[in-house]
Design an enzyme around this catalytic site. Structure first.
Site, PDB file in Angstrom:
ATOM      1  N   ASP A 213      20.751  51.902 -51.186  1.00 58.13           N
ATOM      2  CA  ASP A 213      21.191  51.634 -52.706  1.00 58.13           C
ATOM      3  C   ASP A 213      20.428  52.953 -53.585  1.00 58.13           C
ATOM      4  O   ASP A 213      19.678  53.531 -53.320  1.00 58.13           O
ATOM      5  CB  ASP A 213      21.207  50.623 -53.265  1.00 58.13           C
ATOM      6  CG  ASP A 213      21.875  49.914 -54.698  1.00 58.13           C
ATOM      7  OD1 ASP A 213      22.682  50.860 -55.476  1.00 58.13           O
ATOM      8  OD2 ASP A 213      22.132  48.826 -54.769  1.00 58.13           O
TER       9      ASP A 213
ATOM     10  N   GLU B 200      25.938  54.964 -53.702  1.00 60.58           N
ATOM     11  CA  GLU B 200      25.340  55.889 -54.405  1.00 60.58           C
ATOM     12  C   GLU B 200      25.674  55.860 -55.756  1.00 60.58           C
ATOM     13  O   GLU B 200      26.118  56.267 -56.806  1.00 60.58           O
ATOM     14  CB  GLU B 200      25.769  57.422 -53.912  1.00 60.58           C
ATOM     15  CG  GLU B 200      25.178  58.245 -55.133  1.00 60.58           C
ATOM     16  CD  GLU B 200      26.015  58.828 -56.335  1.00 60.58           C
ATOM     17  OE1 GLU B 200      25.425  59.795 -56.833  1.00 60.58           O
ATOM     18  OE2 GLU B 200      27.043  58.504 -55.738  1.00 60.58           O
ATOM     19  N   TRP B 201      27.294  54.523 -56.042  1.00 53.58           N
ATOM     20  CA  TRP B 201      27.954  54.432 -56.791  1.00 53.58           C
ATOM     21  C   TRP B 201      29.262  55.266 -57.457  1.00 53.58           C
ATOM     22  O   TRP B 201      29.636  55.717 -58.378  1.00 53.58           O
ATOM     23  CB  TRP B 201      27.720  53.776 -57.961  1.00 53.58           C
ATOM     24  CG  TRP B 201      25.853  52.797 -57.861  1.00 53.58           C
ATOM     25  CD1 TRP B 201      26.102  52.153 -57.204  1.00 53.58           C
ATOM     26  CD2 TRP B 201      25.114  52.900 -58.738  1.00 53.58           C
ATOM     27  NE1 TRP B 201      24.859  51.459 -56.834  1.00 53.58           N
ATOM     28  CE2 TRP B 201      24.093  52.188 -57.906  1.00 53.58           C
ATOM     29  CE3 TRP B 201      24.239  53.969 -59.597  1.00 53.58           C
ATOM     30  CZ2 TRP B 201      23.077  51.127 -58.101  1.00 53.58           C
ATOM     31  CZ3 TRP B 201      22.579  53.663 -60.094  1.00 53.58           C
ATOM     32  CH2 TRP B 201      22.375  52.676 -58.804  1.00 53.58           C
ATOM     33  N   GLY B 202      28.877  56.280 -56.414  1.00 52.93           N
ATOM     34  CA  GLY B 202      30.255  58.053 -56.749  1.00 52.93           C
ATOM     35  C   GLY B 202      29.768  58.373 -58.000  1.00 52.93           C
ATOM     36  O   GLY B 202      30.546  59.315 -58.933  1.00 52.93           O
TER      37      GLY B 202
ATOM     38  N   ASP C 222      29.602  48.466 -59.453  1.00 52.72           N
ATOM     39  CA  ASP C 222      29.880  47.161 -59.125  1.00 52.72           C
ATOM     40  C   ASP C 222      31.008  46.431 -59.549  1.00 52.72           C
ATOM     41  O   ASP C 222      31.423  46.575 -60.285  1.00 52.72           O
ATOM     42  CB  ASP C 222      28.695  46.069 -59.244  1.00 52.72           C
ATOM     43  CG  ASP C 222      27.691  46.467 -58.728  1.00 52.72           C
ATOM     44  OD1 ASP C 222      27.382  47.777 -58.306  1.00 52.72           O
ATOM     45  OD2 ASP C 222      26.339  46.209 -58.001  1.00 52.72           O
TER      46      ASP C 222
HETATM   47  C1  GLA Z   1      22.920  47.398 -56.897  1.00 47.61           C
HETATM   48  C2  GLA Z   1      24.569  47.380 -55.542  1.00 47.61           C
HETATM   49  C3  GLA Z   1      25.050  46.263 -55.476  1.00 47.61           C
HETATM   50  C4  GLA Z   1      24.207  45.600 -55.196  1.00 47.61           C
HETATM   51  C5  GLA Z   1      22.726  45.033 -56.086  1.00 47.61           C
HETATM   52  C6  GLA Z   1      21.243  44.273 -55.562  1.00 47.61           C
HETATM   53  O1  GLA Z   1      23.642  47.045 -58.272  1.00 47.61           O
HETATM   54  O2  GLA Z   1      25.521  48.215 -56.446  1.00 47.61           O
HETATM   55  O3  GLA Z   1      26.016  46.582 -55.045  1.00 47.61           O
HETATM   56  O4  GLA Z   1      23.156  46.263 -53.857  1.00 47.61           O
HETATM   57  O5  GLA Z   1      22.506  46.374 -56.199  1.00 47.61           O
HETATM   58  O6  GLA Z   1      20.183  44.670 -56.141  1.00 47.61           O
END
Ligand code: GLA
Length: 398
Positions: free
Chosen positions: A144, A178-180, A201
């Site tokens: 993450d 890395e969420w893009g 998410d």
């Molecule tokens: C981030 C990630 C999620 C999850 C949470 C856990 O938000 O994007 O997929 O792993 O952390 O805290």
């Protein structure tokens, strides 16, 4: 003069990425079901249920423990420790339990000082932690982007863990989360990544309002449709629109922490659209529902052999949205022997959706992926689609 300095041996992966993840990884992850309350018993039950429900036999392979498995303080040597209350037997024993059921085991950490829930993470201790993961029998690492980055950029932080994983004597699938934010599809493969998260998410909702946490299923569809990343996606490296929320409702995972007025569970049609879209995208498929209470309708979606064949097609193409007008959107994913077509009704009334066949042939064969009905056909594709549902047709030229 001979030098005593031996240059470092470049890390060699045990198995080439195109073999290790020849198709998008499939499995189960604890986060969307249990959030931070996950325990070893939950994970063992999930592994048992993967076998009993037929998910394992359908191809779901990894059992991944997400955030919150660690003790609040690392060991004096900097090693991560399992939470002694919730994972009392430790992670190696849990990995054994999962392996004994013919499944693979995954863990979570973060490329920062701490995880998103504030537990110790791996920045600066990548080698140590990668060795620890290998010793424990970890087969998959979700990595993450939370915590203090200590001034280091994403590519550098993710490359350090990529090198550490490549140096251990074990194949570990490296899932970059890395969420893009910094185009991880551009550099993800180069740093050893096998999956690259390209979204925030996913939440168990069709749409999330601006002030609400996360992205709904239709929000992610829109994001994926506007990103030009198909060339980065394929055997060895997969764009990841986040884990599945299929089967989840207001009491699952993080949803239980939201105010009740913003909780909107996915309906049966929305569950179908969610799964169809992820398969058309060729996404990693990480089930996120509580397998102790999963119902047969949800299982039928998750184990639909025709949709799984589209997701896992060896060509490894990413589907794209080829049309979006009003409430209708049409997706296409090239396959080894034809094309999969998704006809999505985003509106509130049943709608007849017509689309030109995507193959250059006078006649073609169609397979309705939800009913299994097969037909010889010519002319337009046509389906009447319920509100927020998605018909998927596999089209094969004669
Ligand atoms: C981030 C990630 C999620 C999850 C949470 C856990 O938000 O994007 O997929 O792993 O952390 O805290």
């Amino acid at each position: 003069m001979t030098s005593t300095f031996a240059p470092p041996t470049p890390p060699v992966r045990m198995t080439d990425a195109t073999d290790l993840v020849a198709t998008p990884p499939m499995g189960w992850n604890s986060w969307n079901a249990y959030s931070c309350a996950v325990t070893a018993a939950d994970v063992r039950d999930a592994a048992d249920a993967m076998v009993e429900t037929g998910l394992r036999d359908a191809g779901y392979e990894y059992v991944v423990v997400d955030d919150c498995w660690m003790a609040e303080e690392p060991g004096p040597d900097g090693r991560l420790r399992a939470d002694p209350e919730t994972f009392p037997e430790g992670m190696a024993a849990l990995a054994d339990y999962v392996h004994d059921r013919g499944l693979r085991f995954g863990l979570y950490s973060s490329a920062g000082s701490h995880t998103c829930q504030g537990y110790p993470a791996s920045l600066g201790r990548e080698r140590l932690h990668a060795e620890q993961f290998a010793d424990w029998g970890v087969d998959f690492l979700k990595y993450d982007n939370c915590g203090d980055h200590r001034g280091r950029g994403p590519r550098d932080r993710y490359a350090t863990m990529g090198e550490a994983l490549a140096a251990v004597d074990r194949d570990i699938v490296y899932s970059i989360c890395e969420w893009g934010q910094s185009d991880p599809w551009v550099w993800g493969r180069e740093v050893g990544g096998h999956c690259f998260r390209v979204t925030d998410d996913a939440v168990a909702k069709w749409r999330a309002e601006d002030e609400e946490f996360g992205l709904g299923i239709a929000d992610i569809a829109d994001r994926m449709a506007t990103l030009d990343i198909t060339s980065a996606h394929g055997p060895g490296g997969w764009a990841d629109p986040d884990m599945l929320q299929v089967g989840n409702g207001p009491d699952s995972g993080q949803s239980q922490h939201e105010p009740t007025d913003v909780r909107r569970p996915l309906t049966a049609a929305e569950n179908r659209s969610h799964f169809a879209l992820w398969c058309l995208l060729g996404a990693p498929l990480m089930v996120g529902t509580d397998l102790r209470s999963v119902d047969d309708d949800v299982l039928a979606i998750l184990t639909n052999e025709h949709l799984l064949a589209i997701d896992q097609d060896p060509l490894g193409a990413q589907g794209t949205r080829v049309r979006c007008d009003g409430d209708v959107s049409v997706w296409q994913k090239p396959l080894t022997d034809g094309v999969a077509v998704g006809l999505c009704n985003r509106g509130e009334a049943p709608t007849e959706i017509r689309a030109r066949p995507p193959v250059d042939a006078d006649g073609y064969h169609t397979l309705d992926c939800w009913s299994g009905e097969e037909r010889a056909s010519s002319g337009e594709l046509c389906a009447t689609v319920s509100p927020r549902d998605t018909a998927v047709v596999r089209v094969t030229p004669h």
